[in-house]
Design an enzyme around this catalytic site. Structure first.
Site, mmCIF file in Angstrom:
data_model
loop_
_atom_site.group_PDB
_atom_site.id
_atom_site.type_symbol
_atom_site.label_atom_id
_atom_site.label_comp_id
_atom_site.label_asym_id
_atom_site.label_seq_id
_atom_site.Cartn_x
_atom_site.Cartn_y
_atom_site.Cartn_z
ATOM 1 N N PHE A 153 0.842 -1.119 0.033
ATOM 2 C CA PHE A 153 -0.069 0.138 0.043
ATOM 3 C C PHE A 153 0.901 1.448 -0.182
ATOM 4 O O PHE A 153 1.670 1.359 0.943
ATOM 5 C CB PHE A 153 -0.946 0.024 1.140
ATOM 6 C CG PHE A 153 -1.795 1.241 1.068
ATOM 7 C CD1 PHE A 153 -2.975 1.016 0.257
ATOM 8 C CD2 PHE A 153 -1.668 2.229 1.745
ATOM 9 C CE1 PHE A 153 -3.880 2.148 0.241
ATOM 10 C CE2 PHE A 153 -2.515 3.628 1.889
ATOM 11 C CZ PHE A 153 -3.723 3.390 1.053
ATOM 12 N N ASP A 241 9.174 2.568 1.900
ATOM 13 C CA ASP A 241 8.077 3.013 2.422
ATOM 14 C C ASP A 241 7.686 3.015 3.823
ATOM 15 O O ASP A 241 7.131 1.868 4.131
ATOM 16 C CB ASP A 241 6.560 2.505 1.497
ATOM 17 C CG ASP A 241 5.632 3.349 1.929
ATOM 18 O OD1 ASP A 241 5.400 4.177 2.996
ATOM 19 O OD2 ASP A 241 4.508 3.493 0.979
ATOM 20 N N LYS A 270 2.549 9.441 8.174
ATOM 21 C CA LYS A 270 1.585 9.086 9.468
ATOM 22 C C LYS A 270 2.265 9.542 10.765
ATOM 23 O O LYS A 270 1.641 10.386 11.176
ATOM 24 C CB LYS A 270 1.279 7.457 9.658
ATOM 25 C CG LYS A 270 0.401 7.347 8.279
ATOM 26 C CD LYS A 270 -0.121 5.617 8.511
ATOM 27 C CE LYS A 270 -1.443 5.395 7.649
ATOM 28 N NZ LYS A 270 -1.073 4.835 6.144
HETATM 29 C C1 LIG Z 1 -1.163 5.396 5.049
HETATM 30 C C2 LIG Z 1 -0.112 4.810 3.984
HETATM 31 C C3 LIG Z 1 0.448 5.597 2.675
HETATM 32 C C4 LIG Z 1 -0.629 6.791 2.411
HETATM 33 O O1 LIG Z 1 -0.616 7.702 3.256
HETATM 34 P P1 LIG Z 1 -1.515 9.037 3.193
HETATM 35 O O2 LIG Z 1 -1.042 9.977 4.143
HETATM 36 O O3 LIG Z 1 -2.957 8.380 3.374
HETATM 37 O O4 LIG Z 1 -1.489 9.449 1.818
HETATM 38 C C5 LIG Z 1 1.450 5.000 2.105
HETATM 39 N N1 LIG Z 1 2.220 4.062 2.380
HETATM 40 C C6 LIG Z 1 1.735 3.475 3.264
HETATM 41 C C7 LIG Z 1 2.901 2.226 3.957
HETATM 42 C C8 LIG Z 1 0.621 3.808 4.300
HETATM 43 O O5 LIG Z 1 0.469 2.958 5.583
#
Ligand SMILES: *Cc1c(COP(=O)(O)O)cnc(C)c1O
Length: 419
Positions: A153, A241, A270
């Site tokens: 994700f 990420d 986050k």
């Molecule tokens: C939540 C998340 C995103 C996206 O972040 P947003 O602030 O909602 O755009 C990207 N990568 C990972 C691993 C995430 O958990």
């Protein structure tokens, strides 16, 4: 009451437009979330209260964002200080709070430089653009490819849903962005096959150190160590990420520290702002190739978000919250493992790092993660699914031993009543 010409600062809630029912809310707000039927209005520490005054233990923390929980004194102080001083003027000028946050992040990671934006998707978008420029200018590739993992994700923009290896997020939004392909996570043979297939075109491999949204699946050390070797050998960028797992949640400041490797580029969002929107893309000097005009963000790196994020960073250090994430995470895992043994028909396993833990439901069980989350809400515990069959526990890093015990007892009760 006498009528006044100026709006009163102390206007009562009744004098403001109030949406007083979920159906009225749904009339005005787009239908992009399958919301649970409670309305939250207040929080303190790891607890939140709904509009009926019911208390919940918050093990969602705004989806792994509220690092310091709710209404933390350090955040209140930082918010107040900076809003009174200067909140936003754009990146046309030098901004000390942005420089201070970049310095802290660089001094506390493997990176040399930082770029700021407002969310995880934007941070990943910046990393993707960096990888593409790296391909064109450093590797001489005209049609660069980026490999990502199935069940990953990376966000909801067009490029990041393309990077996200889950068809459910891409359906109905084609044509997607070109230049991406997917490999199964933690499968080195499949990755080596893809690297060979795209030889001469591959510019980056982009992965989560632990897949959060895709089911709380930790990366294997040997897998990531081999990827590091492959990236070095072919001059491919390793982009991690860290949006969900970074900022202390994994029991280390960065998820990659659990894997014994360093990325070339990583992203954070986050937990970075403790719930105030901010994102960052960080890289090593070897790929610090952006020049003025390449990338930008109007709000990115504003003094308000940066000052608050720095207060979160400093509180993590001052209050030993990484050690707390490790210890409370172990306590949570132990408790959930006992629950797994008590309900063998329903629970498959427990996995995760630090304070990102997944309770994995058996495929053969009729229960879904959403059922358990719904049951938890009734018992006063907030949890969030990570896919259909995994319940995710991501409490604030300030969570106490007593609160972990309370969550475990509540999950026990929830599963007992689920029969
Ligand atoms: C939540 C998340 C995103 C996206 O972040 P947003 O602030 O909602 O755009 C990207 N990568 C990972 C691993 C995430 O958990």
């Amino acid at each position: 009451m006498t009528a006044t010409l100026l709006p009163s600062v102390q206007s009562t809630p009744e004098s403001m437009p109030v949406v007083d029912s979920s159906s009225e809310f749904d009339r005005y707000v787009m239908d992009t979330y399958a919301r649970f039927p409670i309305a939250l209005e207040r929080g303190e520490g790891c607890k939140v209260w709904d509009t009926n005054g019911k208390e919940y233990l918050d093990f969602v923390a705004g989806i792994a964002t509220c690092t310091l929980g709710h209404a933390h004194p350090a955040m209140i102080k930082a918010v107040t200080e900076q809003i009174q001083k200067l909140h936003h003027v754009s990146n046309l000028y030098y901004l000390a709070p942005q420089g201070d946050l970049a310095k802290w992040l660089v001094q506390n990671s493997c990176a040399d430089k930082a770029f700021f934006c407002n969310s995880g998707a934007e941070a990943n978008e910046a990393a993707i653009k960096l990888a593409r420029k790296y391909a064109h200018t450093k590797l001489g590739i005209d049609d660069p490819m980026i490999l990502t993992a199935n069940a990953s994700f990376h966000g909801r923009t067009l490029a990041t849903i393309t990077a996200t290896g889950q068809p459910k997020y891409q359906k109905n939004f084609t044509p997607l962005v070109s230049g991406f392909d997917y490999v199964p996570y933690n499968d080195i043979a499949a990755l080596e096959t893809a690297v060979a297939k795209y030889k001469g075109r591959l510019c980056a491999i982009m992965l989560e150190p632990l897949q959060g949204e895709g089911g709380v699946r930790p990366g294997d050390r040997s897998y990531f160590q081999r990827i590091r070797e492959i990236c070095d050998e072919h001059k491919i960028l390793l982009i991690l990420d860290e949006v969900q797992v970074g900022m202390g949640r994994s029991g280390k400041l960065w998820g990659y520290e659990n894997l014994g490797i360093q990325p070339d580029v990583f992203t954070s969002a986050k937990g970075l702002g403790g719930g105030i929107p901010i994102g960052a893309m960080l890289c090593k000097s070897s790929c610090d190739i952006f020049v003025p005009g390449d990338h930008a963000s109007t709000f990115g790196g504003n003094p308000f978000a940066c000052h608050v994020a720095l207060s979160v960073c400093q509180t993590i250090v001052d209050d030993n919250l990484i050690a707390n994430a490790r210890e409370r995470g172990q306590q949570l895992k132990n408790g959930l493992e006992a629950i797994a043994q008590k309900y063998p028909d329903h629970i498959e396993t427990v996995r995760g790092w630090g304070l990102i833990v997944g309770l994995v439901i058996k495929e053969s069980s009729t229960l879904t993660a959403r059922d358990i989350v719904q049951g938890g809400i009734e018992q006063g515990l907030l949890l969030v699914p990570a896919g259909v069959k995994v319940v995710r526990f991501v409490p604030p890093l300030i969570v106490t031993a007593a609160e972990i015990d309370q969550a475990i007892a509540t999950i026990d009760k929830t599963l007992a009543s689920a029969k």
